[in-house]
Design an enzyme around this catalytic site. Structure first.
Site, PDB file in Angstrom:
ATOM      1  N   PRO A 127      64.856  14.903  41.471  1.00 31.94           N
ATOM      2  CA  PRO A 127      64.103  16.084  41.029  1.00 31.94           C
ATOM      3  C   PRO A 127      65.089  17.139  40.541  1.00 31.94           C
ATOM      4  CG  PRO A 127      63.834  15.701  43.410  1.00 31.94           C
ATOM      5  CD  PRO A 127      64.731  14.631  42.892  1.00 31.94           C
ATOM      6  N   GLY A 176      71.363  11.427  29.711  1.00 33.92           N
ATOM      7  CA  GLY A 176      70.083  10.745  29.535  1.00 33.92           C
ATOM      8  C   GLY A 176      69.299  11.558  28.533  1.00 33.92           C
ATOM      9  N   HIS A 177      69.176  11.054  27.331  1.00 35.16           N
ATOM     10  CA  HIS A 177      68.508  11.805  26.257  1.00 35.16           C
ATOM     11  C   HIS A 177      67.199  11.104  25.909  1.00 35.16           C
ATOM     12  CE1 HIS A 177      72.582  13.675  24.829  1.00 35.16           C
ATOM     13  NE2 HIS A 177      72.325  13.871  26.100  1.00 35.16           N
ATOM     14  N   LYS A 221      65.984  15.030  21.787  1.00 36.52           N
ATOM     15  CA  LYS A 221      64.787  15.246  20.992  1.00 36.52           C
ATOM     16  C   LYS A 221      65.104  16.069  19.737  1.00 36.52           C
ATOM     17  CE  LYS A 221      61.019  18.132  20.565  1.00 36.52           C
ATOM     18  NZ  LYS A 221      59.580  18.239  20.665  1.00 36.52           N
ATOM     19  N   GLY A 238      66.783   9.864  38.380  1.00 37.17           N
ATOM     20  CA  GLY A 238      65.434  10.077  38.912  1.00 37.17           C
ATOM     21  C   GLY A 238      65.341  11.254  39.878  1.00 37.17           C
ATOM     22  N   ASP A 247      70.128  18.576  29.968  1.00 40.04           N
ATOM     23  CA  ASP A 247      68.707  18.226  29.898  1.00 40.04           C
ATOM     24  C   ASP A 247      67.873  19.270  29.158  1.00 40.04           C
ATOM     25  OD1 ASP A 247      69.276  15.948  31.378  1.00 40.04           O
ATOM     26  OD2 ASP A 247      68.958  16.993  33.280  1.00 40.04           O
ATOM     27  N   GLU A 248      68.476  19.938  28.199  1.00 36.35           N
ATOM     28  CA  GLU A 248      67.771  20.991  27.460  1.00 36.35           C
ATOM     29  C   GLU A 248      66.819  20.412  26.413  1.00 36.35           C
ATOM     30  OE1 GLU A 248      71.074  20.694  27.662  1.00 36.35           O
ATOM     31  OE2 GLU A 248      71.948  22.510  28.499  1.00 36.35           O
ATOM     32  N   LEU A 306      58.624  25.188  25.635  1.00 38.08           N
ATOM     33  CA  LEU A 306      57.840  26.426  25.768  1.00 38.08           C
ATOM     34  C   LEU A 306      56.460  26.119  26.355  1.00 38.08           C
ATOM     35  CD1 LEU A 306      57.922  29.481  25.134  1.00 38.08           C
ATOM     36  CD2 LEU A 306      56.894  28.964  22.925  1.00 38.08           C
ATOM     37  N   LYS A 316      68.299  18.033  24.076  1.00 38.77           N
ATOM     38  CA  LYS A 316      69.223  17.804  22.946  1.00 38.77           C
ATOM     39  C   LYS A 316      68.839  16.563  22.156  1.00 38.77           C
ATOM     40  CE  LYS A 316      72.533  17.567  25.947  1.00 38.77           C
ATOM     41  NZ  LYS A 316      71.840  17.983  27.183  1.00 38.77           N
ATOM     42  N   GLN A 338      75.463  16.650  28.322  1.00 39.82           N
ATOM     43  CA  GLN A 338      75.530  17.643  29.400  1.00 39.82           C
ATOM     44  C   GLN A 338      75.255  19.036  28.802  1.00 39.82           C
ATOM     45  OE1 GLN A 338      78.460  15.087  29.484  1.00 39.82           O
ATOM     46  NE2 GLN A 338      76.677  14.050  30.307  1.00 39.82           N
TER      47      GLN A 338
HETATM   48  P1  GDP Z   1      68.652  16.034  26.980  1.00 37.62           P
HETATM   49  O1  GDP Z   1      69.495  15.385  28.024  1.00 37.62           O
HETATM   50  O2  GDP Z   1      69.134  17.404  26.627  1.00 37.62           O
HETATM   51  O3  GDP Z   1      68.458  15.181  25.768  1.00 37.62           O
HETATM   52  O4  GDP Z   1      67.217  16.254  27.646  1.00 37.62           O
HETATM   53  P2  GDP Z   1      66.409  15.172  28.532  1.00 37.62           P
HETATM   54  O5  GDP Z   1      65.876  14.134  27.646  1.00 37.62           O
HETATM   55  O6  GDP Z   1      67.225  14.734  29.695  1.00 37.62           O
HETATM   56  O7  GDP Z   1      65.283  16.095  29.138  1.00 37.62           O
HETATM   57  C1  GDP Z   1      64.336  16.707  28.347  1.00 37.62           C
HETATM   58  C2  GDP Z   1      62.957  16.154  28.734  1.00 37.62           C
HETATM   59  O8  GDP Z   1      61.949  17.011  28.236  1.00 37.62           O
HETATM   60  C3  GDP Z   1      62.660  14.817  28.109  1.00 37.62           C
HETATM   61  O9  GDP Z   1      61.813  14.091  28.976  1.00 37.62           O
HETATM   62  C4  GDP Z   1      61.932  15.148  26.813  1.00 37.62           C
HETATM   63  O10 GDP Z   1      61.049  14.136  26.388  1.00 37.62           O
HETATM   64  C5  GDP Z   1      61.169  16.357  27.238  1.00 37.62           C
HETATM   65  N1  GDP Z   1      60.974  17.382  26.196  1.00 37.62           N
HETATM   66  C6  GDP Z   1      61.827  17.769  25.209  1.00 37.62           C
HETATM   67  N2  GDP Z   1      61.317  18.822  24.544  1.00 37.62           N
HETATM   68  C7  GDP Z   1      60.128  19.102  25.115  1.00 37.62           C
HETATM   69  C8  GDP Z   1      59.137  20.107  24.898  1.00 37.62           C
HETATM   70  O11 GDP Z   1      59.254  20.976  24.034  1.00 37.62           O
HETATM   71  N3  GDP Z   1      58.059  20.092  25.727  1.00 37.62           N
HETATM   72  C9  GDP Z   1      57.887  19.162  26.721  1.00 37.62           C
HETATM   73  N4  GDP Z   1      56.808  19.222  27.472  1.00 37.62           N
HETATM   74  N5  GDP Z   1      58.801  18.199  26.942  1.00 37.62           N
HETATM   75  C10 GDP Z   1      59.904  18.188  26.163  1.00 37.62           C
HETATM   76  P1  IMO Z   2      72.450  15.230  29.603  1.00 34.07           P
HETATM   77  O1  IMO Z   2      73.315  14.824  28.448  1.00 34.07           O
HETATM   78  C1  IMO Z   2      72.178  17.163  33.499  1.00 34.07           C
HETATM   79  C2  IMO Z   2      75.598  16.690  36.192  1.00 34.07           C
HETATM   80  C3  IMO Z   2      75.395  15.883  37.444  1.00 34.07           C
HETATM   81  C4  IMO Z   2      76.360  16.600  38.374  1.00 34.07           C
HETATM   82  C5  IMO Z   2      77.522  16.948  37.457  1.00 34.07           C
HETATM   83  C6  IMO Z   2      78.684  15.975  37.503  1.00 34.07           C
HETATM   84  O2  IMO Z   2      71.306  14.347  29.856  1.00 34.07           O
HETATM   85  O3  IMO Z   2      72.097  16.679  29.483  1.00 34.07           O
HETATM   86  P2  IMO Z   2      79.030  13.511  36.530  1.00 34.07           P
HETATM   87  O4  IMO Z   2      78.314  12.239  36.809  1.00 34.07           O
HETATM   88  O5  IMO Z   2      79.045  13.912  35.107  1.00 34.07           O
HETATM   89  O6  IMO Z   2      80.415  13.529  37.137  1.00 34.07           O
HETATM   90  O7  IMO Z   2      78.201  14.639  37.346  1.00 34.07           O
HETATM   91  O8  IMO Z   2      76.992  16.979  36.148  1.00 34.07           O
HETATM   92  N1  IMO Z   2      75.249  15.988  34.922  1.00 34.07           N
HETATM   93  C7  IMO Z   2      74.162  16.265  34.202  1.00 34.07           C
HETATM   94  N2  IMO Z   2      73.134  17.113  34.436  1.00 34.07           N
HETATM   95  N3  IMO Z   2      72.217  16.465  32.340  1.00 34.07           N
HETATM   96  C8  IMO Z   2      73.252  15.645  32.076  1.00 34.07           C
HETATM   97  O9  IMO Z   2      73.401  15.038  30.880  1.00 34.07           O
HETATM   98  C9  IMO Z   2      74.265  15.475  33.042  1.00 34.07           C
HETATM   99  N4  IMO Z   2      75.387  14.734  33.118  1.00 34.07           N
HETATM  100  C10 IMO Z   2      75.981  15.070  34.266  1.00 34.07           C
HETATM  101  O10 IMO Z   2      74.064  15.934  37.895  1.00 34.07           O
HETATM  102  O11 IMO Z   2      75.784  17.799  38.814  1.00 34.07           O
HETATM  103 MG    MG Z   3      69.299  14.530  29.925  1.00 34.28          MG
END
Ligand code: GDP
Ligand code: IMO
Ligand code: MG
Length: 437
Positions: free
Chosen positions: A306, A40-41, A18, A304, A13-14, A334, A16, A226
């Site tokens: 937290p 979930g991207h 975006k 969903g 969830d860094e 940031l 990626k 991940q």
């Molecule tokens: P991913 O799994 O690495 O693609 O990341 P996620 O989409 O799961 O989580 C990143 C969340 O932060 C998403 O809701 C993005 O829309 C949001 N996001 C990405 N970059 C930024 C940023 O620089 N600032 C803010 N406020 N939100 C961001």
């Molecule tokens: P993205 O690509 C954050 C975590 C789960 C759990 C562990 C194992 O959006 O960054 P799994 O269902 O893969 O066997 O779960 O890995 N996990 C993630 N955490 N972002 C993800 O993907 C994740 N995919 C799996 O929460 O701790």
């Molecule tokens: Mg994600």
């Protein structure tokens, strides 16, 4: 042009998705190389939000062809419904825009049933998986009885595999996990035969397609899912996912040989989050953690839940940089730190009387004492910044110190969820990805 791998260097969830979306303005390919719909991207373009799970983020760019390489695990129903959802937004997904390797392993309902039952049985010790069946599907793959996309097109083989696997899964569930599920093998086979016809047009020899693309000097972006600390071998085992999440897996999965990668871009948040169980040395349980969660909207895209929130952890980042061979880092979110008076950066750990800049193999992350350096925060709105120099001095110092202590250069940062809120100031990275905007 070049081949770049975008990889998360924390627990996922860094941001990626975006970053991949931003970097693909002039790319020809985006390749997912591991994981499944546990990812979930989220990508936001002109206020419109897309939550991608299996389909590479490149699907939002008309000229990009999206590939799912062999180490991805695909739930075929989830795959088809994600295509349908994206098409509802007006983006047409023809097989020339989305291709699937025949070696891709399928996630079937019995994998989900096992994932669910196991997590329930573990109780307080649960991993906190996404319950999408990821682990059980990878187990079948290495156990050599998984069902691959190519097996869908051989009726006799498919029948035998489905019957065998459902029988085993039922026995395992009832005897070991003390639960039962109601999946009829014959019905499953009939459904899969129908699905086979829908998947057929997307099947493609990914290794050949990419080898040709590399020879033709196309721009190819591998989209990690991940994060490094969730890697099945190098992560915080057993609180990990079941695939290799690090950059070298891109080559293994796509079948392109190890010399093809030109650049590895690591993505880290300006702080840190984790979903599910497992150690998190810099976790903030108090008010600041809540503030980051609320401002950063840190709730899982898939489940969903937290997200647990805390400070950026340099000892773990140093490890992630090494594991991936990261060339530079883009720091996301940031803007979320705006308004926090004192920002903390974990510079090293104290553990068993030793000072550690990186954990060792036998370091218990639950027991390390984290040493922080504190920085003054900023109050100005930074969401409209277009360069490093638009940032308040305190924000610039925060970035410079992280870069210096981490021992890896920053090539950019992001300050909001919109496509336009990404700044890549490294000319080298701009060139690698052919950026013009
Ligand atoms: P991913 O799994 O690495 O693609 O990341 P996620 O989409 O799961 O989580 C990143 C969340 O932060 C998403 O809701 C993005 O829309 C949001 N996001 C990405 N970059 C930024 C940023 O620089 N600032 C803010 N406020 N939100 C961001
Ligand atoms: P993205 O690509 C954050 C975590 C789960 C759990 C562990 C194992 O959006 O960054 P799994 O269902 O893969 O066997 O779960 O890995 N996990 C993630 N955490 N972002 C993800 O993907 C994740 N995919 C799996 O929460 O701790
Ligand atoms: Mg994600």
């Amino acid at each position: 042009m070049s081949v770049g791998v975008i990889v998360g260097i924390q627990w996922g969830d860094e941001g990626k998705g975006k970053v991949v979306d931003y970097l693909t303005q002039n790319a020809q390919y985006v390749v997912r190389f591991q994981g499944g719909n546990n990812a979930g991207h989220t990508v936001v373009v002109d206020g419109k939000k897309f939550a991608l799970r299996l389909i590479p983020s490149g699907i939002l760019r008309e000229n990009v062809c999206c590939l799912l390489a062999s180490s991805v695990v695909v739930n075929p129903w989830a795959f088809l419904s994600e295509i349908a959802d994206i098409e509802k937004t007006g983006i047409e997904i023809k097989p020339n825009r989305l291709k699937l390797a025949p070696e891709v392993q399928l996630i079937l309902p019995y994998h989900q049933a096992i994932d669910e039952a196991r997590e329930n049985q573990r109780g307080a010790k649960k991993i906190g998986t996404t319950r999408k069946g990821i682990g059980p599907a990878y187990e079948d793959s290495v156990g050599r009885h998984g069902i691959r996309v190519c097996d869908l097109f051989d009726q006799a083989k498919l029948r035998a595999l489905v019957e065998r696997n459902i029988k085993h899964a039922k026995e395992y569930c009832s005897k070991v996990l003390e639960t039962n599920f109601d999946i009829n093998a014959q019905e499953q086979i009939e459904q899969l035969l129908q699905i086979a016809q829908k998947l057929r047009p997307f099947v493609c020899d990914v290794s050949r397609e990419l080898t040709a693309a590399i020879a033709a000097k196309k721009t190819i972006v591998f989209e990690g899912a991940q994060g490094t600390l969730l890697d099945v071998a190098h992560g915080t085992y057993p609180f990990v996912t079941s695939s290799h999440t690090i950059a070298p897996e891109a080559c293994v999965s796509a079948g392109i040989g190890t010399k093809s990668i030109d650049y590895v871009l690591g993505i880290s948040k300006a702080y840190c989050t984790r979903v599910g169980g497992g150690p998190f040395p810099t976790e903030e349980m108090g008010k600041t953690g809540d503030q980051i969660r609320t401002t950063g909207n840190e709730f899982g895209t898939v489940t969903g839940r937290p997200r647990r929130c805390g400070w950026i952890d340099l000892p773990l980042l140093r490890r992630a940089i090494r594991l991936n061979g990261v060339d530079s880092i883009l720091l996301t979110k940031l803007d979320v730190l705006t308004g926090i008076d004192i920002l903390k950066v974990a510079t090293h750990y104290e553990y068993q009387g030793r000072t550690m800049v990186e954990p060792d193999w036998d370091t218990d992350l639950e027991k390390v004492q984290v040493v922080y350096e504190e920085f003054l925060g900023w109050k100005e709105d930074i969401s409209k910044a277009t360069s490093l120099f638009d940032l308040p001095v305190n924000a610039q110092t925060y970035l410079q110190k992280i870069e210096q202590y981490m021992g890896c250069s920053l090539s950019g940062f992001s300050i909001g969820p919109e496509r336009s809120q990404t700044i890549v100031y490294s000319n080298h990275v701009r060139e690698i990805f052919g950026l013009t905007k």
